[in-house]
Write a protein that holds these residues in place. Structure first.
Motif, PDB file in Angstrom:
ATOM      1  N   PRO A   1       0.332   3.383  -5.421  1.00  0.00           N
ATOM      2  CA  PRO A   1      -0.307   2.382  -5.200  1.00  0.00           C
ATOM      3  C   PRO A   1      -1.764   2.487  -5.092  1.00  0.00           C
ATOM      4  O   PRO A   1      -2.675   1.904  -5.132  1.00  0.00           O
TER       5      PRO A   1
ATOM      6  N   ASP B   1       4.913  -6.127  -2.897  1.00  0.00           N
ATOM      7  CA  ASP B   1       5.453  -7.196  -3.322  1.00  0.00           C
ATOM      8  C   ASP B   1       6.941  -7.145  -3.041  1.00  0.00           C
ATOM      9  O   ASP B   1       7.376  -6.112  -2.540  1.00  0.00           O
TER      10      ASP B   1
ATOM     11  N   PRO C   1       0.093  -3.840  -5.708  1.00  0.00           N
ATOM     12  CA  PRO C   1       0.827  -3.835  -4.716  1.00  0.00           C
ATOM     13  C   PRO C   1       2.313  -3.049  -5.317  1.00  0.00           C
ATOM     14  O   PRO C   1       2.609  -2.914  -6.399  1.00  0.00           O
ATOM     15  N   VAL C   2       2.949  -2.285  -4.377  1.00  0.00           N
ATOM     16  CA  VAL C   2       4.334  -1.754  -4.679  1.00  0.00           C
ATOM     17  C   VAL C   2       5.097  -2.839  -5.303  1.00  0.00           C
ATOM     18  O   VAL C   2       5.068  -4.046  -4.673  1.00  0.00           O
ATOM     19  N   TYR C   3       6.149  -2.611  -6.111  1.00  0.00           N
ATOM     20  CA  TYR C   3       6.825  -3.489  -6.840  1.00  0.00           C
ATOM     21  C   TYR C   3       7.899  -4.111  -5.999  1.00  0.00           C
ATOM     22  O   TYR C   3       7.686  -5.376  -6.074  1.00  0.00           O
ATOM     23  N   SER C   4       8.635  -3.648  -5.376  1.00  0.00           N
ATOM     24  CA  SER C   4       9.645  -4.465  -4.478  1.00  0.00           C
ATOM     25  C   SER C   4      10.043  -3.790  -2.979  1.00  0.00           C
ATOM     26  O   SER C   4      10.337  -2.582  -3.098  1.00  0.00           O
ATOM     27  N   TYR C   5       9.548  -4.195  -2.030  1.00  0.00           N
ATOM     28  CA  TYR C   5      10.195  -3.856  -0.736  1.00  0.00           C
ATOM     29  C   TYR C   5      11.575  -3.733  -0.656  1.00  0.00           C
ATOM     30  O   TYR C   5      11.924  -2.674  -0.175  1.00  0.00           O
TER      31      TYR C   5
ATOM     32  N   GLN D   1      -0.337  -2.724  -0.496  1.00  0.00           N
ATOM     33  CA  GLN D   1       0.454  -4.049  -0.625  1.00  0.00           C
ATOM     34  C   GLN D   1       1.702  -4.011  -0.847  1.00  0.00           C
ATOM     35  O   GLN D   1       1.909  -2.870  -1.928  1.00  0.00           O
TER      36      GLN D   1
ATOM     37  N   TYR E   1       5.164   6.711  -3.275  1.00  0.00           N
ATOM     38  CA  TYR E   1       5.041   5.590  -2.767  1.00  0.00           C
ATOM     39  C   TYR E   1       3.740   5.322  -1.936  1.00  0.00           C
ATOM     40  O   TYR E   1       2.955   4.294  -1.800  1.00  0.00           O
TER      41      TYR E   1
END
Lengths: 729, 189
Positions: free
Chosen positions: A233, B18, A239-243, B16, A229
């Motif tokens: 990135p 998403d 950006p990371v795909y999905s928080y 960042q 993680y």
């Protein structure tokens, strides 16, 4: 409402990069050592002569050193390197204490050195991946606490209010490893370097594989997801795909993983309900695992072309892909009908190496190739070398896992083949070994390729370091310490005008991310549920391990023999667990029952059958058979690949602790009487003499064999399974 | 598509995040696995939907069926008779098959040529469990578990045992070197 996150004034902070660089080199040193030992033992399986008759480098003693050096030396140091590097930058704070950092570093390396100084000498607890003896176990606990204090301390002085997903994974790993280690290593000391597990038989097996499986989870998986993680990135700049996916898969992963341990004990004498829980939770675990893979791979969306040029991304992307593959293969192998084939075979070895070499190894090297130029403020010596390292290693992994698939499945099918009139098609175990020998060479080739890649990487790092300016700690300007806000205010803010439940989860979790200690406690609770539900009933409900009246404790000599069995690491290649299958019944006898191993501290069920099962070997052959077989297995079975153990025929049995051993076992519940303990040495010598006389009668062996180690081992082997042997009419 | 995270105030060390929704196929498989897990526990551990059998019961059933089949075959035709074995002694290939099996399975204990080592000498006139060819075959079939002789019937077919017995009888009187002293009783049948 936006809180005043920063005041105008900035502080200067320098990160402790020096200790990170030390950890980095420790990772490389132990990676080199651990994998070199792996190559030695792979050669020993391909050709038994390779150990040159030296006890200290025989497979059974060296294999634990391989696993310990790779797991605790290579993987843990990689985790420490990456966690210290990334966490300081994620929370904008220097490590909490320089002193603790250095105690952590040197303490941990001393532990691995002590592993190298004990395991080859047969000093082992015989519990897989937890072989280190009790003084080292205590040292591990202390150093791990130092690490935890230093790590959590760093979070407490952080300059960023919220902690990033990498840190959740690091925290969950730290607390869970502590819990696993302490519970599984509970043991009663006999002497300075000898102890017995507090648990026995089925209970020991359950706790061991709760530990063993979750060592895979919380040493080899969650730390590396945390690394993924941060470094993916960073390396790709996307950006990371999905928080939300990171929240859902983090909590589901740690909650579910802990239940899956019993899949290592399918069809054994572990109660079937526990096996079933292990299986179904492994199946449910598939998607939570893949949540990490999706977030890793889809972070590259729109930037896949970068993988072509950048070796860092090659390693990271391939690592995540191997993760996806092994976390599909794992649940598949946890399904009982598949496990009936894969268990005890090389398929398992292939599976663990696609995880260890593919996931752990590649993520580690991806991170190292990213960090080395940063930590030394220079360019990597050679990008093309790094790319070559990647390709050699990838081809190596393919050789490794494909050969193990073929060998594992081939052997399982041969062993299980029973003709319609109820005969084994391949009655001799050794025939199935002969059939898979070529794949042992193929695996060795795969290992050599992977290892050459590592060597190339180390040289590359070395040259990079040599060409670098004098290293120094990175200094940055960081915001002033954030003003703590009240939890109630944060929660009220989070629940304000919420559009949907998903958003609510995100916002509540975001609040949790400002409370690292609470998050840690919740992680511990998440892993606590499955642990308690599986372990407590197995320990305390008698029905789960029904006693068998004819099963009695070992005699003093048999106990000494059992300790030799443990010292030589026999359990690395031989199981003592007959599964309820037709072929195993025909080959080994009736299925093992939980009551048969209630006095086994530790259990010796095994996890791999490079040789046949030994649960019912007792009285199957005459004493002389074992004597000659230990001297040279080829004298009995010409195609055998078992090492020679001539020293057992020469070494005098060290009986100085016999009474203390009985005493220690009595304390953990083995029903020895005081007179058994008092007469232990006399009884031991008398039984040894009986065996010596039999050996003398059967084959003219000199009576001086009575005080040699071999008589103790024969006594133990001849006892196995005889307590429940039903005489055949 | 990707809606920017509304609650992240600033990136973490430049990273960042998403907030893409959970993939539909991912959720579907997760739910399906969960349903399978519950169904498995119910089917295997309760009699609610189907009558369930434990692994051990399934095993016992399999073995009973196997034993029944073997017994039925045996009832129709006893495995070894003196007359049949005597006739087979001259059959083409019997001796060489028996010799191959002997080299593979027996020499570890009975030594090459049946001179005896861990196990008794097979070349003399003395026998522990009967020396007539059908007795020898039966000893091979059932083994002598008290003395460490395996139950070869679990591993060899009846035909293989016949060949083996024929080979063993052919060793009689060969007087090999280093022969083990006689054990058992005189039996020259």
């Amino acid at each position: 409402m936006h809180e005043p996150t920063q005041q105008n004034h900035l502080d200067k902070v320098s990160y402790n990069d020096k200790v990170t660089r030390y950890f980095l080199w420790a990772t490389l040193v132990w990676g080199f050592v651990g994998m070199l030992v792996g190559i030695i033992i792979a050669s020993e399986l391909a050709n038994w002569r390779v150990n040159l008759g030296i006890p200290e480098i025989t497979f059974g003693r060296l294999r634990p050193l391989h696993t310990n050096a790779v797991i605790f030396g290579f993987a843990c140091n990689a985790f420490f390197t990456a966690a210290y590097y990334s966490t300081q930058r994620l929370v904008k704070a220097r490590l909490y204490s320089d002193v603790l950092s250095w105690i952590h570093f040197w303490g941990w390396q001393a532990i691995i050195v002590s592993a190298a100084l004990t395991l080859p000498f047969g000093i082992t607890t015989a519990k897989e991946y937890a072989e280190l003896e009790w003084p080292i176990d205590i040292a591990i606990t202390l150093i791990w606490v130092v690490f935890a204090v230093n790590y959590v301390g760093t979070l407490l002085v952080r300059r960023e209010k919220h902690i990033y997903v990498s840190i959740w994974f690091y925290l969950a790993s730290i607390v869970t490893v502590a819990a696993l280690h302490i519970v599984n290593s509970a043991e009663i000391p006999v002497s300075f370097l000898k102890s017995y597990s507090l648990y026995s038989g089925a209970q020991d097996a359950l706790i061991q594989w709760w530990y063993g499986h979750n060592a895979v989870a919380f040493v080899l998986t969650t730390p590396f997801l945390g690394m993924m993680y941060y470094f993916i990135p960073k390396a790709v700049g996307r950006p990371v795909y999905s928080y939300r996916l990171s929240i859902v898969h983090f909590w589901s992963l740690i909650f579910i993983y802990i239940w899956a341990g019993p899949h290592h004990l399918h069809y054994t004498a572990l109660p079937q309900w526990a096996q079933s829980l292990g299986m179904v939770f492994s199946v449910v675990l598939w998607m939570p695992s893949w949540g990490g893979m999706i977030n890793g791979l889809l972070t590259l969306r729109g930037a896949w072309d970068r993988v072509r040029q950048d070796p860092v991304l090659k390693f990271l992307v391939a690592g995540v892909t191997f993760y996806g593959m092994s976390t599909f293969e794992g649940p598949l192998m946890a399904i009982k009908s598949v496990n009936a084939i894969s268990h005890y075979t090389d398929w398992t070895i292939g599976h663990v190496h696609s995880g260890a070499l593919g996931w752990v190894g590649f993520i580690s090297f991806g991170c190292l190739y990213w960090m080395v130029p940063k930590l030394y403020r220079t360019k990597l010596h050679s990008v093309s070398w790094a790319t070559t390292h990647f390709w050699i290693a990838t081809i190596g992994i393919v050789f490794y896992i494909v050969s193990m698939w073929i060998s594992g499945i081939t052997q399982a099918l041969m062993l299980q083949a029973v003709t319609t009139d109820g005969k084994l098609l391949y009655p001799d175990f050794v025939e199935t070994v002969a059939a898979i020998e070529p794949y042992y060479y193929m695996r060795l080739l795969g290992g050599l390729l992977y290892f050459s890649g590592i060597v190339l990487g180390i040289v590359n790092f070395w040259k990079t370091m040599r060409s670098a300016p004098a290293p120094q700690d990175e200094t940055v300007l960081v915001p002033a310490r954030f003003k703590p806000s009240k939890l109630t205010d944060d929660l009220a803010h989070a629940t304000e005008s919420v559009a949907d439940s998903g958003t609510l989860i995100d916002r509540l979790h975001h609040v949790l991310e400002s409370k690292p200690v609470v998050l840690t406690v919740l992680s511990l609770a998440a892993i606590g549920v499955g642990s308690v539900i599986e372990i407590v009933p197995t320990l305390f409900i008698r029905d789960n391990v029904p006693l068998i009246a004819t099963v009695k404790p070992y005699t003093p000599l048999e106990l000494e023999g059992r300790d030799l069995y443990i010292r030589e690491g026999c359990y690395n290649c031989h199981s003592q667990m007959v599964r309820p299958f037709k072929d195993e019944y025909l080959r080994y006898g009736a299925p093992s029952r939980p009551g048969e191993s209630v006095y086994d501290h530790p259990f010796q069920w095994g996890s791999k059958r490079t040789g046949p099962d030994l649960a019912r070997i007792g009285s199957k052959y005459p004493d002389l058979w074992h004597y000659r077989h230990m001297r040279n297995p080829r004298d009995i079975s010409s195609k055998s690949i078992m090492p020679i153990f001539p020293w057992l025929l020469e070494n005098k049995l060290d009986g100085s602790h016999t009474a203390a051993k009985l005493q220690a076992l009595k304390k953990v519940g083995v029903p020895y009487q005081q007179e058994d303990i008092d007469s232990a040495s006399v009884h031991r010598d008398r039984q040894a003499l009986e065996i010596a006389k039999r050996l003398n009668e059967q084959g003219g062996v000199s009576l001086t064999v009575a005080d040699k180690e071999i008589t103790a081992l024969i006594a133990y082997l001849q006892r196995l399974g005889t307590d429940t042997k039903v005489s055949v009419p | 598509m990707s809606d920017k995270l509304p609650i992240q105030d600033k990136p973490y060390d430049g990273i960042q995040e998403d907030n893409n929704p959970l993939p539909g196929w991912w959720k579907t498989i997760l739910y399906a696995c969960t349903v399978f897990a519950i169904a498995y526990m119910v089917v295997v551990h309760t009699d609610f939907l189907v009558h369930s059998r434990s692994d051990m019961q399934r095993f016992e059933h399999e073995i009973a069926a196997m034993r029944f089949r073997q017994d039925s075959i045996r009832a129709l035709k006893p495995p070894f008779t003196y007359a049949e074995l005597t006739k087979l002694r001259t059959e083409q290939g019997r001796l060489s098959e028996g010799k191959g099996l002997f080299t593979d399975k027996c020499v570890a204990c009975h030594a090459a040529g049946g001179a005896g080592n861990i196990g008794p000498n097979l070349t003399d006139n003395f026998w522990l469990h009967g020396g007539r060819i059908d007795s020898v075959a039966l000893t091979i079939l059932n083994g002598v578990s008290a003395k460490g002789m395996p139950t070869w019937g679990n591993m060899l077919s009846d035909e293989q045992i016949k060949s083996l017995a024929i080979y063993v009888k052919s060793l009689h009187g060969t007087n090999p070197a280093n022969a083990k002293p006689a054990q058992g009783v005189l039996d020259t049948l």
